[in-house]
Motif scaffolding. Structure first.
Motif, short mmCIF file in Angstrom:
data_model
loop_
_atom_site.label_atom_id
_atom_site.label_comp_id
_atom_site.label_asym_id
_atom_site.label_seq_id
_atom_site.Cartn_x
_atom_site.Cartn_y
_atom_site.Cartn_z
N HIS A 292 35.69 90.78 -36.36
CA HIS A 292 37.05 90.84 -36.90
C HIS A 292 37.32 89.65 -37.83
O HIS A 292 37.98 89.80 -38.86
N ALA A 293 36.82 88.48 -37.44
CA ALA A 293 37.00 87.30 -38.29
C ALA A 293 36.31 87.52 -39.64
O ALA A 293 36.86 87.18 -40.70
N ALA A 294 35.11 88.07 -39.60
CA ALA A 294 34.37 88.33 -40.84
C ALA A 294 35.08 89.39 -41.68
O ALA A 294 35.23 89.23 -42.90
N GLN A 295 35.53 90.45 -41.05
CA GLN A 295 36.21 91.52 -41.78
C GLN A 295 37.46 91.00 -42.49
O GLN A 295 37.68 91.29 -43.68
N ASP A 296 38.28 90.24 -41.77
CA ASP A 296 39.51 89.72 -42.37
C ASP A 296 39.23 88.72 -43.48
O ASP A 296 39.87 88.74 -44.55
N SER A 297 38.28 87.83 -43.25
CA SER A 297 38.00 86.79 -44.25
C SER A 297 37.36 87.39 -45.50
O SER A 297 37.67 86.97 -46.63
N LEU A 298 36.50 88.37 -45.33
CA LEU A 298 35.89 89.02 -46.50
C LEU A 298 36.94 89.76 -47.32
O LEU A 298 36.92 89.73 -48.56
N ARG A 299 37.86 90.41 -46.63
CA ARG A 299 38.94 91.10 -47.34
C ARG A 299 39.84 90.10 -48.06
O ARG A 299 40.31 90.35 -49.18
N THR B 217 39.47 81.01 -48.55
CA THR B 217 39.03 82.35 -48.13
C THR B 217 37.52 82.44 -48.12
O THR B 217 36.92 83.01 -47.20
N TRP B 218 36.88 81.87 -49.14
CA TRP B 218 35.42 81.90 -49.20
C TRP B 218 34.81 80.99 -48.13
O TRP B 218 33.76 81.31 -47.56
N LEU B 219 35.48 79.90 -47.86
CA LEU B 219 35.01 78.99 -46.81
C LEU B 219 35.06 79.67 -45.45
O LEU B 219 34.10 79.60 -44.67
N ARG B 220 36.19 80.33 -45.15
CA ARG B 220 36.32 81.00 -43.86
C ARG B 220 35.33 82.14 -43.73
O ARG B 220 34.74 82.36 -42.67
N ALA C 200 25.58 81.28 -47.02
CA ALA C 200 25.32 80.24 -48.02
C ALA C 200 25.94 80.61 -49.37
O ALA C 200 26.49 79.75 -50.08
N LEU C 201 25.88 81.88 -49.73
CA LEU C 201 26.47 82.33 -51.00
C LEU C 201 27.99 82.13 -51.01
O LEU C 201 28.56 81.72 -52.02
N TYR C 202 28.62 82.42 -49.88
CA TYR C 202 30.07 82.24 -49.82
C TYR C 202 30.45 80.76 -49.83
O TYR C 202 31.46 80.37 -50.42
N GLU D 36 28.76 78.47 -51.38
CA GLU D 36 28.55 78.04 -52.77
C GLU D 36 29.75 78.42 -53.64
O GLU D 36 30.17 77.64 -54.51
N LYS D 37 30.30 79.60 -53.40
CA LYS D 37 31.49 80.01 -54.15
C LYS D 37 32.68 79.12 -53.81
O LYS D 37 33.47 78.76 -54.70
N ALA D 38 32.80 78.76 -52.55
CA ALA D 38 33.90 77.86 -52.14
C ALA D 38 33.77 76.52 -52.86
O ALA D 38 34.77 75.95 -53.32
N MET D 39 32.55 76.00 -52.97
CA MET D 39 32.33 74.72 -53.66
C MET D 39 32.62 74.85 -55.15
O MET D 39 33.12 73.90 -55.77
N GLU D 40 32.31 76.01 -55.71
CA GLU D 40 32.60 76.24 -57.13
C GLU D 40 34.10 76.18 -57.39
O GLU D 40 34.54 75.62 -58.40
N LEU D 41 34.88 76.73 -56.47
CA LEU D 41 36.34 76.74 -56.63
C LEU D 41 36.95 75.40 -56.26
O LEU D 41 37.98 75.02 -56.81
N ASP D 42 36.32 74.69 -55.32
CA ASP D 42 36.85 73.40 -54.88
C ASP D 42 35.69 72.42 -54.74
O ASP D 42 35.06 72.33 -53.68
#
Length: 277
Positions: free
Chosen positions: A190-197, A208-211, A226-228, A230-236
């Protein structure tokens, strides 16, 4: 024209009171009750989350999301920026972007609650596995009991009954372990489903990408995690110091997992890793 009268405002400490003042005393009629209720449930959920009352927090976030699903376009933003503790900013927005932002934030909050609940179940799972281990007999002890039963036939039956009783206790503990593991994985999913959405609704929000990365890492989806990250680091970029070592650790863990899959079944490996953390 409404009969405006002066009135005194005291002890305005919740959203219902603010709503009542605006609609009943100030005669502002275009304030959405649906949005008011959404904000109320969100704040209640946040309070429960801070107290680790996770089921109550999830219940409140569910109610808040239900209000959003009613598709009311009126919007109320509330912030703590004045002397009475609650500030009001009324904004009428007919676009879907505002609704998506609110839904994305609620999904992010709910995913946090689910992730915390997963960690709670993980602690109980570890204790359950420890209890299971205490019921498993040492193979050398079983060998000695077999030798005693073979040498003393009159003792064979009570020894057999003792072993049978121990086996039933082990089976009960094993079933409880599977149940606890299921609760842990249910919360993680459920945590993954909500955070991915939430990454879809708030694609430029680093949290959102960090979570999502956190949830995927707990689910042993290490490459995706790891991909998510990396996206979080790109944004912040300020997250780099925190996440770069985590990503390196994920890469090493993935290498171990790839080797371990040849040694154990997927269910056994997943349980072992979830208990170990």
């Amino acid at each position: 024209t409404p009969p405006y009268k002066s009135f005194e405002v005291n002890n305005v400490n919740d959203i219902d009171k603010v709503y009542r003042i605006l609609t009943k005393h100030m005669y502002i009629s275009n304030i959405s009750k649906t949005k008011k209720d959404c904000l109320k449930y969100t704040y209640q959920g946040n309070l429960h989350l801070e107290k680790n009352e996770l089921s109550l927090a999830i219940e409140c976030y569910n109610k808040a999301l239900e209000q959003i699903e009613m598709n009311d376009n009126n919007n109320i933003n509330i912030s703590n920026d004045n002397d009475i503790g609650i500030g009001i900013d009324i904004d009428i927005d007919s676009s879907n972007s505002n609704v998506n932002d609110q839904k994305g934030m609620l999904l992010l909050l709910r995913s946090t609650a689910y992730l915390k609940r997963a960690f709670y179940h993980q602690d109980i799972l570890r204790q359950t596995v420890s209890d299971l281990g205490e019921t498993v007999s040492d193979p050398t002890v079983l060998g000695k009991l077999y030798s005693i039963a073979e040498a003393n036939p009159t003792l064979a039956k009570p020894i057999f009954l003792k072993v049978l009783s121990d086996t039933k206790a082990q089976d009960k503990k094993f079933r409880l372990t599977k149940y606890r593991h299921g609760l842990y994985e249910y919360s993680l999913l459920h945590a993954a489903q909500d955070s991915l959405r939430s990454t879809q609704l708030l694609p430029f929000h680093a949290k959102t990408w960090l979570r999502a990365g956190d949830a995927l890492a707990e689910l042993r989806k290490l490459k995706e995690s790891a991909l998510y990250y990396e996206k979080a680091m790109e944004l912040d970029p300020t997250l780099k110091g925190r996440l770069e070592p985590v990503i390196e650790r994920l890469i090493r863990s993935q290498e171990f997992l790839d080797k371990a899959k040849g040694w154990w079944s997927s269910d056994t490996l997943r349980l072992a890793l979830d208990v170990a953390g």
